[in-house]
Design a protein around this motif. Sequence first.
Motif, PDB file in Angstrom:
ATOM      1  N   SER A  11       1.004  -1.192  -0.111  1.00  0.00           N
ATOM      2  CA  SER A  11       0.044  -0.049  -0.117  1.00  0.00           C
ATOM      3  C   SER A  11       0.841   1.085  -0.031  1.00  0.00           C
ATOM      4  O   SER A  11       1.851   1.574   0.781  1.00  0.00           O
ATOM      5  N   LEU A  12       0.727   2.089  -0.902  1.00  0.00           N
ATOM      6  CA  LEU A  12       1.665   3.423  -1.139  1.00  0.00           C
ATOM      7  C   LEU A  12       0.659   4.329  -0.631  1.00  0.00           C
ATOM      8  O   LEU A  12      -0.480   4.663  -1.038  1.00  0.00           O
ATOM      9  N   CYS A  13       1.155   5.271   0.412  1.00  0.00           N
ATOM     10  CA  CYS A  13       0.455   6.281   0.942  1.00  0.00           C
ATOM     11  C   CYS A  13       1.051   7.632   0.946  1.00  0.00           C
ATOM     12  O   CYS A  13       2.200   7.630   0.691  1.00  0.00           O
ATOM     13  N   ARG A  14       0.415   8.616   0.979  1.00  0.00           N
ATOM     14  CA  ARG A  14       1.076  10.172   0.995  1.00  0.00           C
ATOM     15  C   ARG A  14       0.495  10.873   2.006  1.00  0.00           C
ATOM     16  O   ARG A  14      -0.645  10.995   2.137  1.00  0.00           O
ATOM     17  N   ASP A  15       1.032  11.095   3.238  1.00  0.00           N
ATOM     18  CA  ASP A  15       0.527  12.031   4.343  1.00  0.00           C
ATOM     19  C   ASP A  15      -0.731  11.367   4.626  1.00  0.00           C
ATOM     20  O   ASP A  15      -1.632  11.914   5.112  1.00  0.00           O
ATOM     21  N   GLY A  16      -0.653   9.699   5.038  1.00  0.00           N
ATOM     22  CA  GLY A  16      -1.917   8.963   5.393  1.00  0.00           C
ATOM     23  C   GLY A  16      -2.981   8.939   4.479  1.00  0.00           C
ATOM     24  O   GLY A  16      -3.912   8.162   4.884  1.00  0.00           O
ATOM     25  N   LEU A  17      -2.836   9.258   3.209  1.00  0.00           N
ATOM     26  CA  LEU A  17      -3.947   8.948   2.526  1.00  0.00           C
ATOM     27  C   LEU A  17      -3.726   7.954   1.568  1.00  0.00           C
ATOM     28  O   LEU A  17      -2.377   8.132   0.755  1.00  0.00           O
ATOM     29  N   LEU A  18      -4.228   6.777   1.367  1.00  0.00           N
ATOM     30  CA  LEU A  18      -3.823   5.765   0.568  1.00  0.00           C
ATOM     31  C   LEU A  18      -3.915   6.149  -1.175  1.00  0.00           C
ATOM     32  O   LEU A  18      -4.803   6.702  -1.538  1.00  0.00           O
ATOM     33  N   ARG A  38      11.304   5.739  -5.779  1.00  0.00           N
ATOM     34  CA  ARG A  38      10.600   6.961  -6.598  1.00  0.00           C
ATOM     35  C   ARG A  38       9.875   7.659  -5.656  1.00  0.00           C
ATOM     36  O   ARG A  38       9.303   8.657  -5.797  1.00  0.00           O
ATOM     37  N   PHE A  39       9.267   7.115  -4.416  1.00  0.00           N
ATOM     38  CA  PHE A  39       8.451   7.814  -3.553  1.00  0.00           C
ATOM     39  C   PHE A  39       9.198   7.955  -2.094  1.00  0.00           C
ATOM     40  O   PHE A  39       8.806   7.205  -1.123  1.00  0.00           O
ATOM     41  N   PRO A  40      10.138   8.666  -2.086  1.00  0.00           N
ATOM     42  CA  PRO A  40      10.872   8.850  -0.866  1.00  0.00           C
ATOM     43  C   PRO A  40      10.005   9.173   0.428  1.00  0.00           C
ATOM     44  O   PRO A  40       8.998  10.112   0.398  1.00  0.00           O
ATOM     45  N   ALA A  41      10.371   8.777   1.483  1.00  0.00           N
ATOM     46  CA  ALA A  41       9.569   8.949   2.855  1.00  0.00           C
ATOM     47  C   ALA A  41       9.764  10.518   3.174  1.00  0.00           C
ATOM     48  O   ALA A  41       8.892  11.092   3.707  1.00  0.00           O
ATOM     49  N   GLY A  42      10.920  11.222   2.740  1.00  0.00           N
ATOM     50  CA  GLY A  42      11.142  12.602   3.185  1.00  0.00           C
ATOM     51  C   GLY A  42      10.318  13.481   2.298  1.00  0.00           C
ATOM     52  O   GLY A  42      10.034  14.858   2.772  1.00  0.00           O
ATOM     53  N   GLU A  43       9.280  13.113   1.109  1.00  0.00           N
ATOM     54  CA  GLU A  43       8.516  13.649   0.587  1.00  0.00           C
ATOM     55  C   GLU A  43       6.918  13.361   1.448  1.00  0.00           C
ATOM     56  O   GLU A  43       5.970  13.659   0.514  1.00  0.00           O
ATOM     57  N   GLY A  44       7.004  12.725   2.274  1.00  0.00           N
ATOM     58  CA  GLY A  44       5.653  12.453   2.658  1.00  0.00           C
ATOM     59  C   GLY A  44       4.811  11.052   2.408  1.00  0.00           C
ATOM     60  O   GLY A  44       4.030  10.679   2.840  1.00  0.00           O
ATOM     61  N   PHE A  45       5.897  10.355   1.516  1.00  0.00           N
ATOM     62  CA  PHE A  45       5.212   8.794   1.334  1.00  0.00           C
ATOM     63  C   PHE A  45       5.525   7.786   2.163  1.00  0.00           C
ATOM     64  O   PHE A  45       6.631   7.936   3.044  1.00  0.00           O
ATOM     65  N   GLY A  46       5.017   6.885   2.296  1.00  0.00           N
ATOM     66  CA  GLY A  46       4.996   5.707   3.174  1.00  0.00           C
ATOM     67  C   GLY A  46       4.550   4.342   2.480  1.00  0.00           C
ATOM     68  O   GLY A  46       3.530   4.345   1.728  1.00  0.00           O
ATOM     69  N   LEU A  47       5.122   3.279   2.751  1.00  0.00           N
ATOM     70  CA  LEU A  47       4.893   1.894   2.253  1.00  0.00           C
ATOM     71  C   LEU A  47       4.186   1.147   3.330  1.00  0.00           C
ATOM     72  O   LEU A  47       5.053   0.907   4.600  1.00  0.00           O
ATOM     73  N   ARG A  48       3.212   0.471   3.209  1.00  0.00           N
ATOM     74  CA  ARG A  48       2.822  -0.574   4.222  1.00  0.00           C
ATOM     75  C   ARG A  48       2.661  -1.964   3.460  1.00  0.00           C
ATOM     76  O   ARG A  48       1.827  -1.884   2.431  1.00  0.00           O
ATOM     77  N   ILE A  49       3.365  -3.001   3.960  1.00  0.00           N
ATOM     78  CA  ILE A  49       3.635  -4.381   3.191  1.00  0.00           C
ATOM     79  C   ILE A  49       3.136  -5.430   4.153  1.00  0.00           C
ATOM     80  O   ILE A  49       3.516  -5.367   5.022  1.00  0.00           O
ATOM     81  N   GLU A  50       2.235  -6.064   3.456  1.00  0.00           N
ATOM     82  CA  GLU A  50       1.878  -7.454   4.175  1.00  0.00           C
ATOM     83  C   GLU A  50       2.156  -8.730   3.214  1.00  0.00           C
ATOM     84  O   GLU A  50       1.973  -8.505   1.957  1.00  0.00           O
TER      85      GLU A  50
END
Length: 83
Positions: A7-14, A35-47
């Motif tokens: 799941s790719l999110c930015r600032d908590g938005l999926l 391509r989606f660095p955490a420093g720009e507000g992106f986050g990955l959730r992996i299951e």
Amino acid sequence: MSDYLISLCRDGLLLAELKVASARYPQLRHELEHRFPAGEGFGLRIEHRRELRRIVEQSPQGVRLLGIEYGHAEVIEEGIEDA
């Protein structure tokens, strides 16, 4: 069979969910982190999704697969931030 759900999110938005085969997971995870660095507000959730059991039916015509039950476990790795 096992695969991954990313799941790719930015600032908590999926933004997107990707189902990835085990063989492609390391490559795709690296690409997404680049391509989606955490420093720009992106986050990955992996299951990690694993097959727990198969539900089958046996009849005179043979065995038929009715469904597959899966289990999910969140993957915690260095360099991945939870969304």
